[in-house]
Design a protein around this motif. Structure first.
Motif, short mmCIF file in Angstrom:
data_model
loop_
_atom_site.label_atom_id
_atom_site.label_comp_id
_atom_site.label_asym_id
_atom_site.label_seq_id
_atom_site.Cartn_x
_atom_site.Cartn_y
_atom_site.Cartn_z
N ARG A 1 0.81 -1.22 0.00
CA ARG A 1 0.00 0.00 0.00
C ARG A 1 0.85 1.28 0.00
N PHE A 2 2.00 1.25 0.64
CA PHE A 2 2.65 2.52 0.97
C PHE A 2 4.05 2.68 0.37
N PHE A 3 4.45 1.75 -0.49
CA PHE A 3 5.73 1.88 -1.16
C PHE A 3 5.52 1.74 -2.67
N ARG A 4 6.32 2.44 -3.45
CA ARG A 4 6.22 2.35 -4.91
C ARG A 4 6.72 1.00 -5.39
N ASP B 1 3.40 -12.42 -14.62
CA ASP B 1 3.68 -11.55 -15.76
C ASP B 1 3.73 -10.07 -15.41
N TYR B 2 3.50 -9.76 -14.13
CA TYR B 2 3.48 -8.34 -13.76
C TYR B 2 4.90 -7.88 -13.44
N PRO B 3 5.34 -6.74 -13.99
CA PRO B 3 6.73 -6.29 -13.81
C PRO B 3 6.94 -5.54 -12.49
N PHE B 4 6.82 -6.26 -11.38
CA PHE B 4 7.07 -5.62 -10.10
C PHE B 4 8.51 -5.11 -10.01
N GLU B 5 8.68 -4.00 -9.33
CA GLU B 5 10.02 -3.53 -8.97
C GLU B 5 10.27 -3.88 -7.51
N TYR B 6 11.52 -4.20 -7.19
CA TYR B 6 11.84 -4.66 -5.85
C TYR B 6 12.93 -3.80 -5.23
#
Length: 308
Positions: A161-164, A224-229
């Motif tokens: 919820r609170f981080f990009r 398939d979702y391009p999450f950033e970590y």
């Protein structure tokens, strides 16, 4: 459980809202003490009033006599407000004084997170403030309950919820106990009205899932979702706990940077988000039939994962 009269400070907040709903649904008399009107709060207060809550305004909540007058006939006072330095050091001692003056039987201070009683002084600035207030509370002539809910889904699955970015911290193998906010509120409502929990800590302990398993579930459900970590190591957290100052730079919350990194240190480095002291009761023992929402289900829910 016998019907009780509960006063709530912070009834429109993150924990206070489901807690107050829970108290009302359990049939307790509820008095909500609020400082002043505002549009956002008024809608929630009106909804609570329709459900049977009594709304009391106190313009100066640092007036112990005025607060004591509102607490006449109350069994338990719950402070479900954010545990800021000013609340813990300035407000809660006054509310405790008012509760004692009014003959309230139990005081529930702002906890609702890391198990403060299980950590040492110096492990985090915000916990040092809380431990000093606990000394005052535990040495007073009033009953108490310290309620520890562990993590909240919004912040710990992982910080959706609170981080990009998908953000993780510290030791990824530590078990993270985390629960849906509605479950936390209802369990808190049961715990603060339960005679078994007087002069005890209560730890919510239904769901445990390490961060590495959360990440695996997220990738499995949404391949398939391009999450950033992004990951903050235990070493970085420890360094920031010692070197940060009193600026407030976080996207969510009013903690100073020093307090925030102290919280991260307690959770992700020394593993005190959930703990069990000699005075701690487990909700799984108190309420064995209660069924919580699971983090696995939240991570499978597109609305939870993608809607902010």
């Amino acid at each position: 459980m016998a019907k009780k009269h509960i006063a709530v400070i912070g009834a429109t907040g993150q924990i206070g809202t489901p807690l107050t709903k829970g108290l009302l649904s359990l049939g307790h008399d509820v008095t909500i003490i609020t400082r002043a009107h505002n549009v956002q709060k008024d809608a929630k207060l009106m909804a609570f009033a329709i459900l049977g809550a009594k709304i009391e305004e106190c313009a100066d909540m640092h007036d112990a006599d005025a607060m004591a007058n509102l607490l006449q006939g109350v069994d338990t006072l719950v402070a479900s407000v954010p545990g800021s330095k000013s609340i813990i050091q300035q407000s809660e001692p006054i509310w405790l004084e008012a509760a004692l003056q009014a003959g309230v039987k139990r005081f529930v201070p702002t906890e609702f997170g890391v198990h403060t009683q299980a950590i040492e002084m110096g492990d985090g600035e915000v916990f040092d403030h809380k431990k000093r207030f606990h000394d005052l509370l535990l040495n007073s002539d009033i009953g108490w309950t310290l309620f520890y809910n562990g993590g909240i889904f919004d912040y710990f699955l992982p910080n959706l919820r609170f981080f990009r970015k998908i953000t993780t911290f510290g030791n990824l193998e530590l078990p993270i106990y985390t629960h849906d906010i509605e479950d936390i509120g209802y369990l808190a409502a049961m715990a603060v009205t339960d005679e078994r929990t007087i002069n005890k800590c209560v730890q919510v302990d239904y769901n445990a899932l390490p961060q590495n398993e959360m990440l695996a579930l997220l990738k499995q459900k949404w391949p398939d979702y391009p999450f950033e970590y992004e990951h903050f190591s235990s070493e970085y957290i420890t360094k920031m706990k010692e070197s940060s100052g009193d600026d407030i730079t976080a996207k969510k919350g009013a903690e100073t940077d020093k307090e925030r990194w102290g919280i991260n240190y307690a959770i992700y480095v020394i593993n005190k988000l959930v703990a069990f002291t000699d005075q701690t009761l487990r909700t799984t023992d108190l309420y064995p039939d209660y069924v919580c929402k699971r983090p696995e289900d939240a991570l499978s829910n597109a609305a939870f994962v993608f809607e902010k």
